[in-house]
Design a protein around this motif. Structure first.
Motif, short mmCIF file in Angstrom:
data_model
loop_
_atom_site.label_atom_id
_atom_site.label_comp_id
_atom_site.label_asym_id
_atom_site.label_seq_id
_atom_site.Cartn_x
_atom_site.Cartn_y
_atom_site.Cartn_z
N PRO A 6 0.80 -1.28 0.11
CA PRO A 6 -0.14 -0.04 0.12
C PRO A 6 0.71 1.14 -0.04
O PRO A 6 1.88 1.24 0.94
N ARG A 58 0.33 5.00 0.60
CA ARG A 58 -0.51 5.67 1.14
C ARG A 58 -0.13 7.21 0.54
O ARG A 58 0.93 7.59 0.20
N ASP A 63 -2.45 12.99 3.90
CA ASP A 63 -3.75 13.99 3.99
C ASP A 63 -3.34 15.16 4.30
O ASP A 63 -2.93 15.59 5.49
N THR A 111 2.81 4.10 -6.81
CA THR A 111 1.93 3.07 -6.90
C THR A 111 1.96 2.79 -8.18
O THR A 111 2.20 1.27 -8.42
#
Length: 90
Positions: A30, A32, A35, A52
């Protein structure tokens, strides 16, 4: 004259199996995103998506190599059998 090369199909298949698992692990990593606070300059950062995509591309490249290695093992084993059939028993 070139030196003869010995290939152990079982060892090469085991390597291909390990690489298949590695490619699967790569695809499952994953990455991330950040945010960011509303209006932050970090909100438009595309790096996580690019990373990714690159990790997925790498996993696909490893899978392609594994498929090629599997085909090569099959072809080498078939050639070895054919050569052994042509030789008279000792």
């Amino acid at each position: 004259m070139p030196e003869p090369v010995a290939v152990d199909p079982a060892t090469l298949r085991a390597l291909a199996g390990r690489l298949t698992r590695a490619a699967d692990d790569l695809a499952a990593i994953p990455i991330r995103g950040l945010d960011a606070l509303p209006g932050s300059a970090l909100g438009g950062l595309t790096l996580p998506r690019r990373v990714t995509a690159e990790v997925r591309r790498l996993g696909a490249a490893v899978q392609e190599w594994v498929c090629s290695a599997d085909r090569s093992v099959d072809e080498l084993a078939a050639a070895d059998r054919a050569g052994a059939e042509r030789l008279p028993p000792q």
